[in-house]
Design a protein around this motif. Structure first.
Motif, PDB file in Angstrom:
ATOM      1  N   HIS A  58       1.577 -45.538   9.559  1.00  0.00           N
ATOM      2  CA  HIS A  58       2.170 -46.716   8.913  1.00  0.00           C
ATOM      3  C   HIS A  58       2.122 -47.895   9.880  1.00  0.00           C
ATOM      4  N   ALA A  59       1.801 -49.065   9.361  1.00  0.00           N
ATOM      5  CA  ALA A  59       1.615 -50.256  10.215  1.00  0.00           C
ATOM      6  C   ALA A  59       2.846 -50.559  11.065  1.00  0.00           C
ATOM      7  N   SER A  60       4.064 -50.448  10.490  1.00  0.00           N
ATOM      8  CA  SER A  60       5.263 -50.787  11.263  1.00  0.00           C
ATOM      9  C   SER A  60       5.506 -49.796  12.395  1.00  0.00           C
ATOM     10  N   ILE A  61       5.174 -48.536  12.179  1.00  0.00           N
ATOM     11  CA  ILE A  61       5.345 -47.507  13.215  1.00  0.00           C
ATOM     12  C   ILE A  61       4.314 -47.711  14.318  1.00  0.00           C
ATOM     13  N   LYS A  62       3.074 -47.979  13.928  1.00  0.00           N
ATOM     14  CA  LYS A  62       2.022 -48.233  14.927  1.00  0.00           C
ATOM     15  C   LYS A  62       2.390 -49.416  15.823  1.00  0.00           C
ATOM     16  N   ARG A  63       2.894 -50.502  15.194  1.00  0.00           N
ATOM     17  CA  ARG A  63       3.296 -51.687  15.961  1.00  0.00           C
ATOM     18  C   ARG A  63       4.421 -51.358  16.935  1.00  0.00           C
ATOM     19  N   ALA A  64       5.401 -50.611  16.446  1.00  0.00           N
ATOM     20  CA  ALA A  64       6.558 -50.272  17.284  1.00  0.00           C
ATOM     21  C   ALA A  64       6.148 -49.412  18.483  1.00  0.00           C
ATOM     22  N   ILE A  65       5.298 -48.434  18.251  1.00  0.00           N
ATOM     23  CA  ILE A  65       4.831 -47.574  19.343  1.00  0.00           C
ATOM     24  C   ILE A  65       4.016 -48.393  20.342  1.00  0.00           C
ATOM     25  N   ALA A  66       3.212 -49.322  19.846  1.00  0.00           N
ATOM     26  CA  ALA A  66       2.433 -50.197  20.735  1.00  0.00           C
ATOM     27  C   ALA A  66       3.362 -51.071  21.583  1.00  0.00           C
ATOM     28  N   GLN A  67       4.472 -51.531  21.000  1.00  0.00           N
ATOM     29  CA  GLN A  67       5.441 -52.327  21.769  1.00  0.00           C
ATOM     30  C   GLN A  67       6.018 -51.507  22.913  1.00  0.00           C
ATOM     31  N   VAL A  68       6.339 -50.256  22.636  1.00  0.00           N
ATOM     32  CA  VAL A  68       6.881 -49.376  23.677  1.00  0.00           C
ATOM     33  C   VAL A  68       5.840 -49.160  24.765  1.00  0.00           C
ATOM     34  N   GLU A  69       4.612 -48.897  24.366  1.00  0.00           N
ATOM     35  CA  GLU A  69       3.545 -48.622  25.333  1.00  0.00           C
ATOM     36  C   GLU A  69       3.282 -49.806  26.256  1.00  0.00           C
ATOM     37  N   SER A  70       3.368 -51.024  25.723  1.00  0.00           N
ATOM     38  CA  SER A  70       3.023 -52.198  26.533  1.00  0.00           C
ATOM     39  C   SER A  70       4.171 -52.696  27.407  1.00  0.00           C
ATOM     40  N   ALA A  71       5.372 -52.194  27.204  1.00  0.00           N
ATOM     41  CA  ALA A  71       6.526 -52.671  27.973  1.00  0.00           C
ATOM     42  C   ALA A  71       6.594 -52.016  29.351  1.00  0.00           C
ATOM     43  N   SER A  72       7.056 -52.792  30.328  1.00  0.00           N
ATOM     44  CA  SER A  72       7.303 -52.254  31.669  1.00  0.00           C
ATOM     45  C   SER A  72       8.664 -51.581  31.729  1.00  0.00           C
ATOM     46  N   ALA A  73       9.600 -52.109  30.939  1.00  0.00           N
ATOM     47  CA  ALA A  73      10.961 -51.581  30.915  1.00  0.00           C
ATOM     48  C   ALA A  73      11.513 -51.671  29.503  1.00  0.00           C
ATOM     49  N   LEU A  74      12.491 -50.818  29.219  1.00  0.00           N
ATOM     50  CA  LEU A  74      13.149 -50.804  27.919  1.00  0.00           C
ATOM     51  C   LEU A  74      14.651 -50.948  28.107  1.00  0.00           C
ATOM     52  N   VAL A  75      15.266 -51.682  27.207  1.00  0.00           N
ATOM     53  CA  VAL A  75      16.724 -51.696  27.103  1.00  0.00           C
ATOM     54  C   VAL A  75      17.017 -51.108  25.737  1.00  0.00           C
TER      55      VAL A  75
END
Length: 198
Positions: A58-75
């Protein structure tokens, strides 16, 4: 360098969202846009059907996973229900690849009805973040309802104690987790101009 702010509440306006807003403001003030890119991921905005059916295509899931992958850190911010983090966050974390957080720094935030749920950060959320390969999970910030009161206009206000703890958490995230240099509080003095006596 980028930080992804993950809102794990099923509600748009919540105490955990107020914590996340406060961290976002501090990151913008302390790091500045040139040094740090901030992105936000409200899990409640992802397709509910795709989340529940684990539809990775699903497009929204793919986008979300890509956001996680590209981040250096997560809050990661979540309310605590039944002594654990939100089901919305759980479903999303279950969709991430096993090494999705490898090499990343994570700052967990949580809110709950009383101080009795404070350990949910360490006993419920931290093990999942570790299992996803997080490099460094910073000490979390937990706030009870009384520490984030609701004002008459319906907005949430961060209490003084939590305010101070968020200052510390963001400082640690930036300067220990992400290794951004600390801005000096005064102008450097050349060694040759230092006067001393022996």
């Amino acid at each position: 360098m980028s930080v992804l702010l993950i809102a794990g509440s099923p509600s748009e306006h919540s105490r955990s969202a107020a914590l996340l807003d406060a961290v976002q403001q501090r990151l913008q003030q302390q790091a500045g846009p040139r040094r740090l890119h901030l992105d936000r991921l409200p899990i409640r905005d992802l397709s509910p059907q795709a989340l529940l059916l684990a539809d990775w295509n699903h497009a929204s899931i793919k986008r979300a996973i890509a956001q996680v992958e590209s981040a250096s850190a997560l809050v990661v911010a979540t309310p605590v229900y039944k002594a654990a983090y939100s089901g919305v966050l759980k479903v999303f974390l279950d969709l991430l690849p096993q090494t999705a957080l490898k090499g990343k720094v994570v700052l967990p935030l949580a809110t709950g009805g009383s101080p009795h749920h404070m350990l949910a950060l360490d006993y419920a959320l931290r093990p999942v973040l570790q299992s996803l390969g997080a490099k460094h999970i910073l000490p979390g910030v937990y706030a009870s309802d009384s520490q984030i009161p609701k004002d008459e206009d319906g907005s949430y206000r961060i209490g003084a104690e939590i305010d101070s703890r968020l200052d510390d958490a963001v400082h640690i995230l930036l300067h220990e987790g992400l290794r951004l240099p600390v801005k000096p509080g005064f102008e450097p003095v050349a060694f040759a101009s230092v006067q001393y006596s022996v």
